[in-house]
Design an enzyme around this catalytic site. Sequence first.
Site, PDB file in Angstrom:
ATOM      1  NE  ARG A   1     -10.549  61.635  80.538  1.00  0.00           N
ATOM      2  CZ  ARG A   1     -10.060  62.778  81.010  1.00  0.00           C
ATOM      3  NH1 ARG A   1     -10.658  63.926  80.750  1.00  0.00           N
ATOM      4  NH2 ARG A   1      -8.960  62.776  81.740  1.00  0.00           N
TER       5      ARG A   1
ATOM      6  CG  ASN B   1       0.003  40.445  75.944  1.00  0.00           C
ATOM      7  OD1 ASN B   1      -0.002  39.218  75.987  1.00  0.00           O
ATOM      8  ND2 ASN B   1      -1.088  41.149  75.722  1.00  0.00           N
TER       9      ASN B   1
ATOM     10  CE  LYS C   1      -4.467  49.283  72.521  1.00  0.00           C
ATOM     11  NZ  LYS C   1      -4.937  47.963  72.101  1.00  0.00           N
TER      12      LYS C   1
ATOM     13  N   GLY D   1      -5.149  42.233  74.379  1.00  0.00           N
ATOM     14  CA  GLY D   1      -4.063  43.129  74.747  1.00  0.00           C
ATOM     15  C   GLY D   1      -4.158  43.473  76.217  1.00  0.00           C
TER      16      GLY D   1
ATOM     17  CB  SER E   1      -6.662  53.647  72.951  1.00  0.00           C
ATOM     18  OG  SER E   1      -6.929  54.520  74.023  1.00  0.00           O
TER      19      SER E   1
ATOM     20  CE1 TYR F   1      -3.740  49.738  76.132  1.00  0.00           C
ATOM     21  CE2 TYR F   1      -4.272  52.049  76.503  1.00  0.00           C
ATOM     22  CZ  TYR F   1      -4.611  50.814  76.007  1.00  0.00           C
ATOM     23  OH  TYR F   1      -5.803  50.647  75.354  1.00  0.00           O
TER      24      TYR F   1
HETATM   25  P1  NAD Z   1     -10.208  43.241  78.364  1.00  0.00           P
HETATM   26  O1  NAD Z   1      -8.979  43.074  79.194  1.00  0.00           O
HETATM   27  O2  NAD Z   1     -11.521  43.053  79.023  1.00  0.00           O
HETATM   28  O3  NAD Z   1     -10.146  42.290  77.085  1.00  0.00           O
HETATM   29  C1  NAD Z   1      -8.946  41.913  76.480  1.00  0.00           C
HETATM   30  C2  NAD Z   1      -8.943  40.388  76.427  1.00  0.00           C
HETATM   31  O4  NAD Z   1      -7.756  39.941  75.768  1.00  0.00           O
HETATM   32  C3  NAD Z   1      -8.952  39.741  77.808  1.00  0.00           C
HETATM   33  O5  NAD Z   1     -10.016  38.817  77.861  1.00  0.00           O
HETATM   34  C4  NAD Z   1      -7.583  39.054  77.928  1.00  0.00           C
HETATM   35  O6  NAD Z   1      -7.665  37.856  78.672  1.00  0.00           O
HETATM   36  C5  NAD Z   1      -7.232  38.817  76.467  1.00  0.00           C
HETATM   37  N1  NAD Z   1      -5.797  38.801  76.170  1.00  0.00           N
HETATM   38  C6  NAD Z   1      -4.864  39.733  76.497  1.00  0.00           C
HETATM   39  N2  NAD Z   1      -3.658  39.378  76.005  1.00  0.00           N
HETATM   40  C7  NAD Z   1      -3.835  38.193  75.334  1.00  0.00           C
HETATM   41  C8  NAD Z   1      -2.972  37.331  74.612  1.00  0.00           C
HETATM   42  N3  NAD Z   1      -1.673  37.594  74.482  1.00  0.00           N
HETATM   43  N4  NAD Z   1      -3.491  36.216  74.055  1.00  0.00           N
HETATM   44  C9  NAD Z   1      -4.817  35.923  74.188  1.00  0.00           C
HETATM   45  N5  NAD Z   1      -5.672  36.712  74.864  1.00  0.00           N
HETATM   46  C10 NAD Z   1      -5.190  37.830  75.431  1.00  0.00           C
HETATM   47  O7  NAD Z   1     -10.118  44.696  77.702  1.00  0.00           O
HETATM   48  P2  NAD Z   1     -11.216  45.510  76.894  1.00  0.00           P
HETATM   49  O8  NAD Z   1     -11.603  46.671  77.709  1.00  0.00           O
HETATM   50  O9  NAD Z   1     -12.245  44.605  76.346  1.00  0.00           O
HETATM   51  O10 NAD Z   1     -10.302  46.072  75.721  1.00  0.00           O
HETATM   52  C11 NAD Z   1     -10.188  45.416  74.459  1.00  0.00           C
HETATM   53  C12 NAD Z   1      -9.217  46.181  73.597  1.00  0.00           C
HETATM   54  O11 NAD Z   1      -9.648  47.525  73.462  1.00  0.00           O
HETATM   55  C13 NAD Z   1      -7.799  46.249  74.163  1.00  0.00           C
HETATM   56  O12 NAD Z   1      -6.884  46.119  73.098  1.00  0.00           O
HETATM   57  C14 NAD Z   1      -7.723  47.638  74.760  1.00  0.00           C
HETATM   58  O13 NAD Z   1      -6.407  48.138  74.776  1.00  0.00           O
HETATM   59  C15 NAD Z   1      -8.615  48.424  73.810  1.00  0.00           C
HETATM   60  N6  NAD Z   1      -9.196  49.621  74.425  1.00  0.00           N
HETATM   61  C16 NAD Z   1      -9.898  49.506  75.581  1.00  0.00           C
HETATM   62  C17 NAD Z   1     -10.434  50.641  76.181  1.00  0.00           C
HETATM   63  C18 NAD Z   1     -11.168  50.560  77.497  1.00  0.00           C
HETATM   64  O14 NAD Z   1     -11.264  51.578  78.189  1.00  0.00           O
HETATM   65  N7  NAD Z   1     -11.724  49.400  77.884  1.00  0.00           N
HETATM   66  C19 NAD Z   1     -10.256  51.892  75.575  1.00  0.00           C
HETATM   67  C20 NAD Z   1      -9.543  51.958  74.368  1.00  0.00           C
HETATM   68  C21 NAD Z   1      -9.012  50.823  73.811  1.00  0.00           C
HETATM   69  C1  WQD Z   2     -12.229  59.117  83.682  1.00  0.00           C
HETATM   70  C2  WQD Z   2     -12.312  60.325  84.582  1.00  0.00           C
HETATM   71  C3  WQD Z   2     -10.463  60.575  86.115  1.00  0.00           C
HETATM   72  C4  WQD Z   2     -11.333  57.012  88.493  1.00  0.00           C
HETATM   73  C5  WQD Z   2      -8.579  55.625  80.382  1.00  0.00           C
HETATM   74  C6  WQD Z   2      -7.304  55.399  79.641  1.00  0.00           C
HETATM   75  C7  WQD Z   2      -7.553  55.469  78.155  1.00  0.00           C
HETATM   76  C8  WQD Z   2      -8.672  54.520  77.729  1.00  0.00           C
HETATM   77  C9  WQD Z   2      -9.897  54.733  78.555  1.00  0.00           C
HETATM   78  C10 WQD Z   2      -7.666  52.423  77.069  1.00  0.00           C
HETATM   79  C11 WQD Z   2     -10.974  61.044  84.755  1.00  0.00           C
HETATM   80  C12 WQD Z   2     -11.765  60.339  86.861  1.00  0.00           C
HETATM   81  C13 WQD Z   2     -11.384  58.009  87.536  1.00  0.00           C
HETATM   82  C14 WQD Z   2     -11.584  57.329  89.865  1.00  0.00           C
HETATM   83  C15 WQD Z   2     -11.944  59.617  89.210  1.00  0.00           C
HETATM   84  N1  WQD Z   2      -8.303  53.155  77.915  1.00  0.00           N
HETATM   85  N2  WQD Z   2     -11.687  59.298  87.892  1.00  0.00           N
HETATM   86  N3  WQD Z   2     -11.883  58.645  90.165  1.00  0.00           N
HETATM   87  O1  WQD Z   2      -8.344  58.219  82.161  1.00  0.00           O
HETATM   88  O2  WQD Z   2     -10.142  59.090  80.582  1.00  0.00           O
HETATM   89  O3  WQD Z   2      -9.064  56.944  80.107  1.00  0.00           O
HETATM   90  O4  WQD Z   2      -9.572  54.672  79.954  1.00  0.00           O
HETATM   91  O5  WQD Z   2      -7.259  52.700  75.990  1.00  0.00           O
HETATM   92  O6  WQD Z   2      -6.361  55.145  77.546  1.00  0.00           O
HETATM   93  O7  WQD Z   2      -6.376  56.392  80.042  1.00  0.00           O
HETATM   94  O8  WQD Z   2     -10.633  57.079  81.996  1.00  0.00           O
HETATM   95  O9  WQD Z   2     -12.189  56.058  83.592  1.00  0.00           O
HETATM   96  O10 WQD Z   2      -9.748  56.255  84.238  1.00  0.00           O
HETATM   97  O11 WQD Z   2     -11.148  58.294  84.116  1.00  0.00           O
HETATM   98  O12 WQD Z   2     -12.203  60.782  89.548  1.00  0.00           O
HETATM   99  O13 WQD Z   2     -11.515  56.490  90.771  1.00  0.00           O
HETATM  100  O14 WQD Z   2     -12.684  59.895  85.894  1.00  0.00           O
HETATM  101  O15 WQD Z   2      -9.680  61.529  86.781  1.00  0.00           O
HETATM  102  O16 WQD Z   2     -11.244  62.403  84.823  1.00  0.00           O
HETATM  103  P1  WQD Z   2      -9.476  57.948  81.257  1.00  0.00           P
HETATM  104  P2  WQD Z   2     -10.922  56.806  83.527  1.00  0.00           P
END
Ligand code: NAD
Ligand code: WQD
Length: 347
Positions: free
Chosen positions: A231, A99, A153, A82, A124, A149
């Site tokens: 966080r 996507n 979800k 994703g 998330s 985004y």
């Molecule tokens: P990431 O971008 O490192 O991994 C996602 C992978 O999916 C990538 O390797 C990308 O190339 C692949 N991808 C995306 N769209 C695709 C498609 N249509 N077909 C095939 N491959 C595709 O991200 P991540 O941090 O490992 O996150 C994984 C999942 O967890 C995501 O769904 C993300 O939304 C969710 N998530 C991530 C976080 C975070 O902070 N990292 C937090 C909450 C939820």
């Molecule tokens: C953490 C803290 C910023 C960057 C995000 C997505 C959430 C989930 C996880 C996917 C905050 C501060 C950050 C910088 C800073 N992802 N910060 N300087 O916003 O809690 O969550 O990632 O699902 O959906 O929103 O995480 O790491 O961006 O920020 O001061 O350069 O760090 O203000 O307080 P966040 P983050």
Amino acid sequence: MRVLVSGGAGYIGSHTVVQLVAAGHEVVVVDDFGNAKPAVMGRLDALTGTHIPVQAFDLTDKDKTERLFATTQIDAVIHFAGLKAVGESVQIPLDYYENNLESTFSLLRAMRRHGCRTLVFSSSATVYGDRAPVPCREDYEPLNASSPYGRTKVIIEQVLRDVAHTDPSLRIAILRYFNPVGAHVSGTIGEDPQGVPNNLMPFIAQVAVGRRASLQVFGDDYPTADGTCERDYIHVEDLAAGHVAALAKMATSDATVSTWNLGTGTGTSVLQVISAFEQAAGRPIPYQVVARRAGDLPAFWADPTRAHEELGWRATRTIEEMCADTWRWQSANPHGYEDLPDRDDAG
Ligand code: NAD
Ligand code: WQD
């Protein structure tokens, strides 16, 4: 069990692949390498001591997804694939809806046609929105994500509940991650963001390794102990273990859909993360406090009780370990996977 790991070359997926193999599962990765480097696959082979097969295609392609299921017996799917950048999703919402939703539809259709009934979905904490209580439990409603985004979800979660309603033999786990950070203890795989990191930990790591001059701290006038946001940072290895535990639980569970928070249940401030990282890296992290970032909540963390009671899972790694492991990865790989050769069949 043979597990299809979509997005398995990405940050969380790659760490989960290693733990799946360690737990005795066979893994097949699908990734279009839109946000991953093919070189990660060689690292996964080395860590697992096995060859991890990978198919490089976009899961929104229903024909290719169907062909994979037609030619490979898949027992369960973990769907990480994703797009995930909150800010970017505001700029290009259609790309995000297309996507994230289409790839899920594609997988659900192929699973139904080929009798695959077990799915773990990466949701998330962002689904809870900005009015949720702290700590937050899974039963909080209404889900009120504030970015495109986050809404992908929320919508996918609803699609999964609707689909589960039509087929009681399905076993679907919705895992709501809080703030994943850290890296495998070997330092050979980790987070490798393309361009300027959006998230705090990879930004700090790039400052520490000298790729960026300093960090901007977004606001120090929040109603928190030190004025910076708090966080629920969770080590990616704890998160990966949550997926293995969810798969095991679903094998014996009667529930069609289960939703679990994956977080530690505690908040850590931006200044506390900086300080822990300075300790881990043994060097200062230069930073300036700047204006608040739009949309940031002062404090947010999980109530992880349900995952503990139902999965027997609990996050165990401290913020110090999260920083130490991030630093081991970043210092050994200052430019991420960029300098490594690709495996022949990836990308
Ligand atoms: P990431 O971008 O490192 O991994 C996602 C992978 O999916 C990538 O390797 C990308 O190339 C692949 N991808 C995306 N769209 C695709 C498609 N249509 N077909 C095939 N491959 C595709 O991200 P991540 O941090 O490992 O996150 C994984 C999942 O967890 C995501 O769904 C993300 O939304 C969710 N998530 C991530 C976080 C975070 O902070 N990292 C937090 C909450 C939820
Ligand atoms: C953490 C803290 C910023 C960057 C995000 C997505 C959430 C989930 C996880 C996917 C905050 C501060 C950050 C910088 C800073 N992802 N910060 N300087 O916003 O809690 O969550 O990632 O699902 O959906 O929103 O995480 O790491 O961006 O920020 O001061 O350069 O760090 O203000 O307080 P966040 P983050």
